[in-house]
Design a protein around this motif. Structure first.
Motif, short mmCIF file in Angstrom:
data_model
loop_
_atom_site.label_atom_id
_atom_site.label_comp_id
_atom_site.label_asym_id
_atom_site.label_seq_id
_atom_site.Cartn_x
_atom_site.Cartn_y
_atom_site.Cartn_z
N ARG A 94 0.79 1.05 5.48
CA ARG A 94 1.65 1.30 4.33
C ARG A 94 0.83 1.29 3.03
O ARG A 94 1.11 2.08 2.12
CB ARG A 94 2.76 0.25 4.26
CG ARG A 94 3.79 0.42 5.38
CD ARG A 94 4.86 -0.65 5.28
NE ARG A 94 5.62 -0.54 4.04
CZ ARG A 94 6.64 0.28 3.85
NH1 ARG A 94 7.06 1.05 4.84
NH2 ARG A 94 7.28 0.32 2.70
N ARG A 95 -0.16 0.41 2.93
CA ARG A 95 -0.99 0.37 1.72
C ARG A 95 -1.77 1.67 1.55
O ARG A 95 -1.82 2.24 0.45
CB ARG A 95 -1.96 -0.82 1.78
CG ARG A 95 -2.91 -0.89 0.59
CD ARG A 95 -3.84 -2.08 0.70
NE ARG A 95 -4.68 -2.05 1.88
CZ ARG A 95 -5.76 -1.28 2.02
NH1 ARG A 95 -6.13 -0.47 1.03
NH2 ARG A 95 -6.48 -1.32 3.12
N ILE A 96 -2.36 2.16 2.64
CA ILE A 96 -3.11 3.42 2.58
C ILE A 96 -2.17 4.58 2.27
O ILE A 96 -2.49 5.48 1.48
CB ILE A 96 -3.86 3.64 3.91
CG1 ILE A 96 -4.95 2.57 4.09
CG2 ILE A 96 -4.48 5.04 3.95
CD1 ILE A 96 -5.61 2.58 5.46
N ALA A 97 -0.99 4.56 2.89
CA ALA A 97 -0.01 5.64 2.64
C ALA A 97 0.45 5.63 1.19
O ALA A 97 0.59 6.69 0.56
CB ALA A 97 1.18 5.48 3.57
N ARG A 98 0.70 4.44 0.63
CA ARG A 98 1.14 4.35 -0.76
C ARG A 98 0.05 4.86 -1.71
O ARG A 98 0.32 5.58 -2.66
CB ARG A 98 1.52 2.90 -1.08
CG ARG A 98 1.85 2.62 -2.55
CD ARG A 98 2.89 3.57 -3.10
NE ARG A 98 4.14 3.52 -2.35
CZ ARG A 98 5.07 4.44 -2.44
NH1 ARG A 98 4.91 5.51 -3.22
NH2 ARG A 98 6.19 4.33 -1.73
N GLU A 99 -1.21 4.49 -1.45
CA GLU A 99 -2.32 4.96 -2.27
C GLU A 99 -2.43 6.48 -2.18
O GLU A 99 -2.69 7.16 -3.18
CB GLU A 99 -3.61 4.29 -1.79
CG GLU A 99 -4.83 4.58 -2.66
CD GLU A 99 -6.07 3.89 -2.14
OE1 GLU A 99 -6.62 3.05 -2.86
OE2 GLU A 99 -6.49 4.18 -1.00
N LEU A 120 5.87 5.37 4.98
CA LEU A 120 6.58 4.63 3.93
C LEU A 120 8.09 4.61 4.15
O LEU A 120 8.75 3.63 3.81
CB LEU A 120 6.25 5.23 2.56
CG LEU A 120 4.78 5.14 2.13
CD1 LEU A 120 4.56 5.93 0.84
CD2 LEU A 120 4.36 3.69 1.93
N GLU A 121 8.64 5.69 4.68
CA GLU A 121 10.09 5.79 4.89
C GLU A 121 10.34 6.31 6.31
O GLU A 121 10.84 7.42 6.51
CB GLU A 121 10.73 6.74 3.86
CG GLU A 121 10.53 6.33 2.43
CD GLU A 121 11.36 5.12 2.04
OE1 GLU A 121 12.28 4.77 2.82
OE2 GLU A 121 11.09 4.53 0.98
#
Length: 702
Positions: A157-162, A191-192
């Motif tokens: 999720r962190r990589i996807a958000r970045e 993320l979703e």
């Protein structure tokens, strides 16, 4: 994974003059350096740089970029060095690899600070050579394709958000829409996940129910245009799942209420044919008002050119149509990467390098320089690459693209930082309007400026661009530093008067070095914020001079002698920071198990919070003197006010232990000041002196 000969053949296919030996060396080098390293998928690690290089060949990029893609992780993840890369592959490749390489992870930095420092280095390298960005985008795209192999959900999720916040918008800003769409889709899935599954499931259901409806509509569009003699290519597709979800969120509608989930692309031979095709489509089907956009006459910042319209097809079905030429289509899909691609024969397109034409890259560099810390850099960069844009014009007709919601202040900083700093008002379409007014598409904006104007802290409440926010914060910080340095200089002059001998410029310069400062202004600021004591400054100016300092010159520290009645002899106590009691105040003590006694003024607001403690009736002992009182002082924002306030403190023999600005709202600046005083009567005299000064609007004890 591409084999060595396959990669070389791909490059030679579009660039016959490419250095085959260097490409082979780079392939072997990355395989050897990464050795037995494995990826989360279990594949050999070197498969990743090879696949990134393969993505670069699809864009037909030059050999330096291909080699950089092969080597981009060697310096970060192996024992390879930039010096070694330069030795084997030349300075250009070494510079590009260094730009793509992340900074070494520093354990003392927070995750945000590490991300910000990596981003800072990346943006600076990108501004020098756009190929750094192209490799980085391909690197991120391949990592996103294999993201599902990472076991940690938090890390995914962190990589996807970045990716969603930084890299997909960067891809959009350089016109690489294929990369942008795939990054958004893969990040959206992480993320979703529920929304992703629902929308992709509904799209699959529509495909099975309606069969070849997309193909049927595309054929109808092509036939309508062919009947007028236009030769075109027409293709259709469903809208991107992330695009559908974003539209649902923005419009607060359900999937069933999204009527335009199909989009069609018409490719023509010329600009004239494009406008003719637009007319034919508008005559054949009803055009939806407000949905037509002409990016041919007014291209996007990234060079994107196309005509966009929306039509009502049979059975009230809404479809989007994009019309463009073949050359525009190539540039639109791959953006500035298309400018780096070699034509047959190895020649570049005429004109300047693409990274010399992109003004927003210069804005990003300015943001890097202006950002104060990691949080600011990340915030400003995200704002700077925001996707949804509007167009506004200067009175002379120059076009500027800005994020939706931008104000005249954002517009002024987009034109030039100096114009933003000097702005005092604005006219939109000839009418005077407040600076916080949001701009609309097509507005003509005239900025009214003044030579004596300064950026206001309150502007941060409504500006939306990263460039404006960074410039305002930098200007406000510079002014604060200047004001604090003015206080420090006044205190410095008083310290100098107490020295046993006169000093010159050399003594001051030597003192600056002894105390570890680069400039004299830094020393004055340190004195103004009480980071240095009088003794430290005197010793730095004239070594040994502080030993002869008379008692009456340093009374707050030498005469501080506080005793409290009502305490058991030897019982530890401390004066509360919330109310800063000084001798002469009515006081009370709070005693909690395992802690000393905390001394408060009897009217301290924190006493009403229901603290679970024993209350002690206390009073000051005889000859108690010396404590820190805190004041809130509101000054008029004009030259000389700080010097006058400093003189008041000095004349009343009060030592400043801390000072900082808490608010600026022209024409006022509000400060909190901590002063060492003898007692409450001493503090009251200082407050009276401040209130009598024309430099002070308000003064009160906190």
């Amino acid at each position: 994974m591409l084999r060595q000969y396959e990669l070389v053949e791909r490059v030679k296919a579009y660039d016959p003059d490419a250095d085959e030996a260097m490409l082979n060396r780079a392939y072997v080098y990355t395989v050897q350096k990464h050795g037995t390293q494995k990826r989360a998928s279990g594949d050999p690690y070197f498969s990743h740089p090879v696949e990134v290089a393969g993505l670069m060949t699809e864009l037909k990029l030059d050999q330096e970029t291909i080699v950089t893609a092969l080597l981009h992780d060697t310096v970060e993840d192996t024992l390879a060095t930039i010096e070694e890369v330069e030795k084997f592959f030349g300075p250009d490749v070494a510079r590009l690899v260094d730009g793509v390489t992340k900074l070494s992870k520093i354990e003392t930095l927070t995750e945000n600070e590490r991300a910000a420092e990596n981003l800072r280095k990346f943006l600076l390298a990108m501004s020098e050579d756009l190929r750094v960005l192209l490799v980085k985008l391909a690197d991120r795209l391949h990592n996103m394709r294999t993201l599902h192999f990472i076991k940690s959900e938090d890390k995914r999720r962190r990589i996807a958000r970045e990716t969603m916040d930084i890299y997909a918008p960067l891809a959009e800003r350089v016109g690489m829409y294929e990369y942008m769409r795939e990054m958004q889709l893969l990040a959206f899935e992480q993320l979703e996940p529920e929304a992703y599954a629902t929308i992709t499931g509904r799209l699959a259901q529509i495909r099975s129910q309606e069969g070849s409806q997309v193909g049927a509509i595309a054929l109808s569009v092509k036939q309508a245009l062919a009947e007028t003699g236009l030769k075109v290519e027409v293709s259709g597709r469903e809208k991107h799942p992330y695009s559908i979800w974003k539209k649902m969120a923005e419009r607060h509608v359900t999937f069933e209420q999204i009527t335009d989930i199909m989009a069609f692309r018409v490719i023509t031979d010329s600009v004239e044919d494009s406008y003719k095709a637009l007319g034919v489509l508008h005559q054949t089907w009803q055009m939806i008002p407000g949905r037509f956009k002409d990016y041919m006459s007014t291209p996007k910042t990234n060079g994107y050119r196309s005509l966009h319209t929306a039509l009502i097809y049979e059975n009230s079905m809404r479809v989007e149509v994009q019309i463009r030429t073949k050359d525009m289509h190539q540039t639109n899909e791959y953006g500035l990467a298309a400018h780096w691609a070699y034509k047959q024969g190895g020649e570049r397109p005429d004109g300047p390098r693409p990274d010399e034409e992109v003004g927003w890259l210069r804005d990003l560099v300015e943001i890097v320089d202006a950002s104060h810390d990691a949080e600011e850099l990340l915030e400003h960069t995200k704002l700077a690459i925001y996707q949804d844009r509007i167009f506004a014009f200067t009175p002379k007709g120059s076009l500027h693209q800005l994020p939706k919601g931008s104000t005249p202040v954002d517009f002024a900083y987009a034109v030039h930082t100096d114009l933003g700093n000097a702005a005092v008002g604005a006219k939109i379409n000839g009418r005077h309007i407040p600076l916080r007014t949001p701009l609309n598409n097509g507005d003509v904006v005239e900025i009214i400026k003044s030579r004596n104007a300064q950026p206001q802290l309150s502007w941060l409440g409504f500006v939306v661009t990263g460039k404006a926010r960074a410039a305002i914060r930098r200007a406000v910080r510079a002014k604060e530093l200047q004001e604090i340095a003015a206080i420090g200089r006044k205190l410095f002059e008083e310290i100098v008067e107490r020295l046993p001998t006169k000093i010159g410029k050399k003594a001051i310069a030597d003192a600056v070095k002894r105390l570890g400062f680069a400039r004299e202004e830094e020393l004055m600021a340190a004195i103004g914020t009480a980071k240095l004591s009088d003794r430290e400054v005197m010793e730095a100016l004239v070594p040994g001079s502080a030993a002869d300092l008379a008692d009456d010159h340093d009374w707050p520290k030498q005469e501080r002698a506080i005793s409290i009645r009502g305490l058991t002899p030897g019982m530890a106590f401390h004066l509360a920071d919330c109310c800063h009691p000084v001798p002469g105040d009515r006081i009370v003590g709070l005693r909690q198990p395992g802690k000393g006694v905390e001394v408060h003024t009897i009217d301290c607001l924190s006493l009403a919070s229901g603290i679970d403690a024993d209350w002690l009736d206390l009073s000051w002992g005889e000859r108690s003197t010396g404590a820190v009182g805190r004041l809130r002082v509101v000054l008029y924002n004009r030259p000389g006010t700080l010097a006058e306030v400093t003189a008041i403190f000095a004349n009343n023999r009060a030592n400043v232990t801390d000072l900082h600005m808490i608010q600026r709202d022209d024409p006022f600046g509000t400060y909190e000041v901590d002063l060492e005083v003898k007692d409450v009567a001493h503090l009251s005299r200082i407050i009276s002196s401040l209130r009598a000064s024309e430099a002070v609007a308000e003064a009160e004890r906190i």
